[in-house]
Enzyme design. Structure first.
Site, PDB file in Angstrom:
ATOM      1  CE1 TYR A 184       6.593  60.500  20.292  1.00 55.79           C
ATOM      2  CE2 TYR A 184       8.916  59.989  20.474  1.00 55.79           C
ATOM      3  CZ  TYR A 184       7.834  60.786  20.803  1.00 55.79           C
ATOM      4  OH  TYR A 184       8.019  61.864  21.619  1.00 55.79           O
ATOM      5  CG  HIS A 185      11.953  57.274  18.297  1.00 55.10           C
ATOM      6  ND1 HIS A 185      11.304  56.059  18.410  1.00 55.10           N
ATOM      7  CD2 HIS A 185      12.216  57.678  19.559  1.00 55.10           C
ATOM      8  CE1 HIS A 185      11.206  55.744  19.689  1.00 55.10           C
ATOM      9  NE2 HIS A 185      11.744  56.702  20.402  1.00 55.10           N
ATOM     10  CE  LYS A 549      23.770  64.721  20.270  1.00 55.86           C
ATOM     11  NZ  LYS A 549      22.658  65.218  21.127  1.00 55.86           N
TER      12      LYS A 549
END
Length: 674
Positions: A184-185, A549
């Site tokens: 998914y990721h 980040k």
């Protein structure tokens, strides 16, 4: 984007109703927020509505192995899930919920062993035996280095923890799925269908080879290992291609487990997978269009009976705006219920069998995936391909190509780059009530709970347990037994992970932004490059742009794409990857003498972390260095950030990266009075 809760549709045995042959689908939600007590109340409400399993979302400090009082945890506690620091939190989280009857999925990776130990001890206090417990720990660490960013230890040490959990559960918790390998990721990070297949299966090979060669599981029980492996995949809006991808996945997994691992039981070789439909494609512009996107994505993993998902988890329509409310989550559940109860989907055999169109596409995907798997294996396998940076760079490149197609108009996104005219939406008329906010007192409550826990426990027992963990980490012994001792002794999440960080060291994964790959993004790049060059000349040196980040948010896809495009238009880019404190970002800005700082935050902690960076720059004498911010920032928060000194804010609707770079140049010129 990580929502507080999501609807999940799963086919299983209901612990309260038994298997419902006439209604084979039961519901659960991916949930957790603020505190163990608040999350427990949410679990109880959902169970009272007929939900028969639990899917737990943990906050970022828990996922990365930090207590609430760690510097990196500031602003992140309770934001994207429930904070769990010790056994007391797990007791509160599952208070009054009979764990022997639950099927509990835990989205946890780096600290999966620790959370499983806490869960087992809490269940045993209720009277449940380990072999009664059913559920899943996600425990796929490879994709954390590539996309999600919640790794805690270096790859080899992380793989050791993963395989120790697998070996322990096969021997002691036979109903537990010890790993949920997540492609998914990978798609969220830009993977093509071929890459999603190949990289996920390469991860499976790395894990299964390590278990096979580690000697903890007898060869005759290796089939038990294979049949406890599950996958978590992504379903995009190209639902025919997604259908073919899943049929290819089924074929590849069956062949791999038979030929490489000699598993002759066809049932054990069956691909067991759940789905989260694509969040990457959800739009901030005209967000009501996300509803039909979600439905189409759900069809891609349900139409083909022979490749049908066992669990379907849907995002809410407004996830690109912020955290969904209970009503939004209910809407996602209702989409699933209509499919399960009103459609005739379950009444037919596979409707794609015999389709030459489908088979041709499946053959193409299988061939491409095998070629990519062979390439990764030739490098030494998935771990080596992580460490070399190959996998990350491949994803960054694919994501950049996708963005270029959208920016050029080659790939149409309705409401974003085409059909942009719209009537005012009643769904978003009041943005302050269109999303949910997290209780601002959650962090202080977690800190108070942590301090009370430490004060009340037996410190000698804690130190003895941590010493045993430290000693065992130097050996090849399975670490699960000593981890269970730590859980019972009252050790905290940060203490357990801290010992392993001490033994194995820290790790910073490759960023994947080393190659300039935005040259074909359109004629505007040359124009912006000229603008960058002219401004550089006026300021007496090349423009330097720091992309940062802050905090624990590991979703770095946006930051990476900004870094790549900034370099392509002529900036000198400083990007050190994820998980930095505001102080580290300020120090880098001073050391690199930058002209602008860009901060990317998707965890909802922007109101805590961004002002710290702005204030830190002022204290360092860099008042003339502007700060710009990118992320999911509600307008009310955006106004407050601007008032705090932020020069510009970019949200998902700002898809034109080249235009964004031109705007950043203007911000720099204004700050320098040019």
């Amino acid at each position: 984007m990580t929502p507080v809760t999501r609807g999940r549709l799963t086919r299983s045995r209901s612990p309260t109703l038994g298997y419902m042959a006439d209604r084979p689908w039961v519901m659960r939600t991916y949930a957790g927020h603020s505190s163990a007590g608040e999350s427990n109340a949410l679990f109880r409400r959902n169970l009272a509505k007929g939900q028969t399993g639990l899917s737990v979302a943990f906050d970022l400090p828990t996922q990365t192995g930090y207590d609430a009082d760690h510097a990196l945890a500031k602003g992140e506690v309770g934001k994207v899930g429930v904070p769990v620091a010790h056994l007391g939190d797990v007791r509160a989280l599952f208070d009054g919920i009979p764990l022997a009857q639950m099927n509990t999925s835990m989205t946890i990776n780096a600290t999966a062993m620790w959370l499983l130990a806490l869960y087992q001890v809490a269940a045993q206090e209720q009277g449940a035996l380990p072999d009664e417990l059913t559920g899943t720990t996600q425990n796929d660490i490879v994709k954390e280095y590539l996309s999600r960013g919640t790794y805690a230890f270096p790859p080899d040490a992380s793989l050791r923890l993963t395989t120790d959990v697998i070996a322990y559960t096969v021997a002691n918790m036979p109903k537990w799925n010890p790993i949920n390998i997540c492609s998914y990721h990978l798609q969220e990070a830009g993977a093509t269908p071929v890459q999603e297949l190949a990289f996920a299966l390469s991860t499976a090979i790395a894990v299964l080879d390590r278990v096979r060669d580690g000697g903890q599981v007898p060869p005759e029980r290796f089939g038990d290992v294979v049949q406890r492996i599950s996958f978590f995949v992504n379903a995009g809006v190209r639902f025919i291609e997604e259908t073919c991808k899943m049929r290819a996945f089924v074929r590849l997994w069956d062949t791999l487990t038979l030929e490489r691992y000699g598993v002759t039981d066809a049932k054990a070789r069956r691909l067991r997978y759940g789905v989260q439909v694509n969040s990457l494609g959800l739009t901030e512009a005209q967000p009501e269009n996300n509803v039909q996107r979600i439905v189409l994505e759900m069809l891609g993993v349900t139409l083909s009976k022979n490749a049908r998902a066992r669990a379907v988890q849907l995002p809410a329509w407004n996830e690109a705006l912020g955290l969904p409310r209970p009503w939004d989550q209910q809407w996602s559940l209702r989409m699933q219920q209509v499919l399960a109860y009103e459609s005739d989907l379950l009444e037919y055999d596979d409707i794609f069998d015999g389709s030459h169109v489908i088979e041709a596409k499946v053959d193409e995907l299988v061939a491409g995936a095998r070629e990519e798997i062979d390439r990764v294996q030739a490098m030494g396998g998935a771990v080596a391909a992580v460490e070399s940076g190959y996998l990350k760079q491949a994803l960054v490149a694919s994501h950049a190509e996708r963005r270029q197609r959208i920016e050029s108009g080659e790939q149409i996104v309705v409401g974003v780059n085409k059909f942009e005219n719209t009537e005012p939406s009643p769904l978003t008329a009041d943005l302050d009530t269109a999303i949910q906010t997290v209780d601002p007192a959650a962090e202080s409550a977690a800190l108070e709970s942590l301090h009370k826990w430490r004060a009340a426990r037996d410190q000698d027992a804690v130190e003895a347990a941590l010493t045993k963990l430290r000693t065992a980490a130097k050996t090849t012994d399975n670490l699960m037994p000593v981890t269970l001792e730590c859980a019972r002794a009252g050790v905290t999440t940060g203490e357990w992970a801290g010992v392993l960080r001490e033994m194995y060291g820290e790790y910073r994964a490759p960023t994947g932004v080393s190659g300039s790959i935005g040259q074909s993004a359109g004629g505007d790049i040359a124009e912006v490059r000229q603008k960058v060059g002219a401004t550089s000349a006026e300021l007496g040196g090349r423009l330097r742009f720091l992309v940062g980040k802050p905090g624990l948010d590991g979703h770095s896809n946006g930051a990476e794409q900004v870094a790549v495009r900034a370099r392509d238009v002529g900036f000198e880019v400083i990007y050190q990857g994820i998980r930095l404190t505001p102080e580290q970002i300020v120090a880098a800005a001073v050391a690199e003498d930058v002209h602008c700082v860009g901060l990317s935050i998707l965890s909802g902690s922007h109101m805590e972390l961004v002002p710290q960076v702005v204030e830190g720059l002022r204290e360092a004498g860099l008042e003339d260095v502007p700060v710009v911010v990118g992320g999911i920032v509600p307008e009310a928060d955006a106004a407050a950030l601007r008032a705090a000194g932020v020069a510009a804010i970019y949200t998902p609707k700002d898809y034109d990266l080249t235009g964004m770079m031109a705007d950043v140049v203007d911000v720099i010129r204004h700050a320098n009075k040019l």
